[in-house]
Write a protein that holds these residues in place. Structure first.
Motif, mmCIF file in Angstrom:
data_model
loop_
_atom_site.group_PDB
_atom_site.id
_atom_site.type_symbol
_atom_site.label_atom_id
_atom_site.label_comp_id
_atom_site.label_asym_id
_atom_site.label_seq_id
_atom_site.Cartn_x
_atom_site.Cartn_y
_atom_site.Cartn_z
ATOM 1 N N ALA A 20 0.845 -1.197 0.000
ATOM 2 C CA ALA A 20 0.000 0.000 0.000
ATOM 3 C C ALA A 20 0.880 1.246 0.000
ATOM 4 C CB ALA A 20 -0.917 0.002 1.223
ATOM 5 N N PRO A 21 0.608 2.196 -0.873
ATOM 6 C CA PRO A 21 1.452 3.398 -0.926
ATOM 7 C C PRO A 21 1.265 4.295 0.293
ATOM 8 C CG PRO A 21 -0.437 3.640 -2.392
ATOM 9 C CD PRO A 21 -0.467 2.227 -1.874
ATOM 10 N N CYS A 22 2.368 4.834 0.788
ATOM 11 C CA CYS A 22 2.320 5.746 1.941
ATOM 12 C C CYS A 22 2.207 7.173 1.409
ATOM 13 C CB CYS A 22 3.568 5.571 2.796
ATOM 14 S SG CYS A 22 3.497 6.474 4.348
ATOM 15 N N THR A 23 1.012 7.530 0.975
ATOM 16 C CA THR A 23 0.807 8.807 0.295
ATOM 17 C C THR A 23 1.025 9.991 1.216
ATOM 18 O OG1 THR A 23 -0.808 7.713 -1.129
ATOM 19 C CG2 THR A 23 -0.837 10.106 -1.090
ATOM 20 N N ALA A 24 0.588 9.869 2.459
ATOM 21 C CA ALA A 24 0.713 11.003 3.377
ATOM 22 C C ALA A 24 2.169 11.428 3.536
ATOM 23 C CB ALA A 24 0.108 10.638 4.732
ATOM 24 N N MET A 25 3.079 10.465 3.608
ATOM 25 C CA MET A 25 4.486 10.797 3.788
ATOM 26 C C MET A 25 5.059 11.494 2.562
ATOM 27 S SD MET A 25 5.343 10.244 6.785
ATOM 28 C CE MET A 25 7.031 10.690 6.478
ATOM 29 N N VAL A 26 4.526 11.194 1.385
ATOM 30 C CA VAL A 26 4.997 11.879 0.177
ATOM 31 C C VAL A 26 4.715 13.369 0.273
ATOM 32 C CG1 VAL A 26 4.756 12.052 -2.325
ATOM 33 C CG2 VAL A 26 4.683 9.811 -1.224
ATOM 34 N N PHE A 27 3.510 13.712 0.751
ATOM 35 C CA PHE A 27 3.180 15.123 0.929
ATOM 36 C C PHE A 27 4.072 15.773 2.002
ATOM 37 C CE2 PHE A 27 -0.883 13.785 -0.993
ATOM 38 C CZ PHE A 27 -0.973 14.755 -1.986
ATOM 39 N N VAL A 28 4.347 15.020 3.070
ATOM 40 C CA VAL A 28 5.206 15.556 4.140
ATOM 41 C C VAL A 28 6.611 15.804 3.615
ATOM 42 C CG1 VAL A 28 6.257 15.066 6.378
ATOM 43 C CG2 VAL A 28 3.854 14.504 5.980
ATOM 44 N N TRP A 29 7.158 14.832 2.888
ATOM 45 C CA TRP A 29 8.512 15.003 2.346
ATOM 46 C C TRP A 29 8.555 16.172 1.369
ATOM 47 C CZ3 TRP A 29 8.505 9.098 1.249
ATOM 48 C CH2 TRP A 29 8.797 8.421 2.432
ATOM 49 N N SER A 30 7.536 16.296 0.554
ATOM 50 C CA SER A 30 7.486 17.398 -0.405
ATOM 51 C C SER A 30 7.479 18.749 0.319
ATOM 52 C CB SER A 30 6.251 17.273 -1.295
ATOM 53 O OG SER A 30 6.134 18.372 -2.174
ATOM 54 N N LEU A 32 8.582 19.336 3.448
ATOM 55 C CA LEU A 32 9.835 19.554 4.180
ATOM 56 C C LEU A 32 10.982 19.951 3.252
ATOM 57 C CD1 LEU A 32 9.717 16.604 6.757
ATOM 58 C CD2 LEU A 32 9.235 19.023 7.174
ATOM 59 N N THR A 33 10.938 19.494 2.014
ATOM 60 C CA THR A 33 12.013 19.817 1.057
ATOM 61 C C THR A 33 11.647 20.984 0.162
ATOM 62 O OG1 THR A 33 11.137 18.171 -0.493
ATOM 63 C CG2 THR A 33 12.851 17.443 1.033
ATOM 64 N N ASP A 34 10.542 21.672 0.503
ATOM 65 C CA ASP A 34 10.095 22.829 -0.273
ATOM 66 C C ASP A 34 9.850 22.435 -1.737
ATOM 67 O OD1 ASP A 34 9.291 25.439 -0.564
ATOM 68 O OD2 ASP A 34 11.302 26.191 -1.038
#
Length: 211
Positions: A20-30, A32-34
């Motif tokens: 299952a894709p961890c979509t929420a973390m993708v938004f968080v990483w995006s 945090l890295t601007d």
């Protein structure tokens, strides 16, 4: 110690959750890295759409290679369909509650959601008892009475019609969820439930991304 049959269940559950894709973390990483929010949204939406289609075959292949568990492809397919249906039910139910009266929306969605599988069984040749039909009739009568009272609490007729329409659609998706789970069967432990939840998370992530 864990017996081999239960160990296979654990292995299958781990594979399903890992797929299952961890979509929420993708938004968080995006964030945090601007990163570019628009690019992240497109990327996540495309990824979740692909995973909703490929989730069942990918998990089926991995489970078959990593354990002795015989997991038919149809079970995964019905489980994924149940997860997607559950997501769509939630996505349509909450706007209905926001637009209209909960005293109308909740009973209507519950009625359609619980009686839909009964009608599906009738189409397959099952014959409910007279008591079951009487219960359906009483539930429908209750909806009519509650709706008559709910018109006063939702004075805007357009909002009320939209809320009732969304409640009805939500009930249809609830029915689909229950039917798909029943078709998945009960002889495969918690695997159908875990697969449905994993697909539901992907669907919810996609819905939130698009909204």
């Amino acid at each position: 110690w864990i017996d081999p049959a239960l160990a296979d269940q654990y292995v299958a559950g781990t594979i399903i959750l890992a797929a299952a894709p961890c979509t929420a973390m993708v938004f968080v990483w995006s964030y945090l890295t601007d990163g570019d929010p628009a690019y992240t949204l497109v990327q996540v939406s495309l990824n979740d759409l692909i995973m909703l289609v490929l989730f069942a075959p990918i998990v089926g292949i991995l489970v078959a290679r990593a354990s002795d568990l015989q997991l038919p492809f149809q079970v995964l397919l019905w489980s994924v369909a149940a997860g997607v249906s559950g997501t769509l039910a939630a996505v349509t139910l909450y706007p209905a509650l926001a637009l209209g009266s909960a005293s109308e929306v909740a009973p209507l969605s519950a009625l359609v959601g619980t009686e839909g599988p009964v009608l599906f069984g009738v189409l397959l040749g099952e014959r409910p008892s007279g008591l079951a039909w009487a219960g359906i009739a009483l539930a429908a009568l209750t909806i009519v009475l509650v709706s008559a009272a709910g018109a006063a609490t939702t004075p805007d007729p357009v909002r009320r019609r939209r809320s009732l329409a969304l409640a009805f659609v939500s009930g249809l998706f609830i029915s689909t969820f229950l039917v798909c789970f029943e078709r998945a069967g009960s002889g495969h432990g918690l695997v159908p439930l875990v697969a449905a939840r994993a697909a539901s998370l992907s669907g919810l992530a996609l819905a939130f991304a698009l909204l």
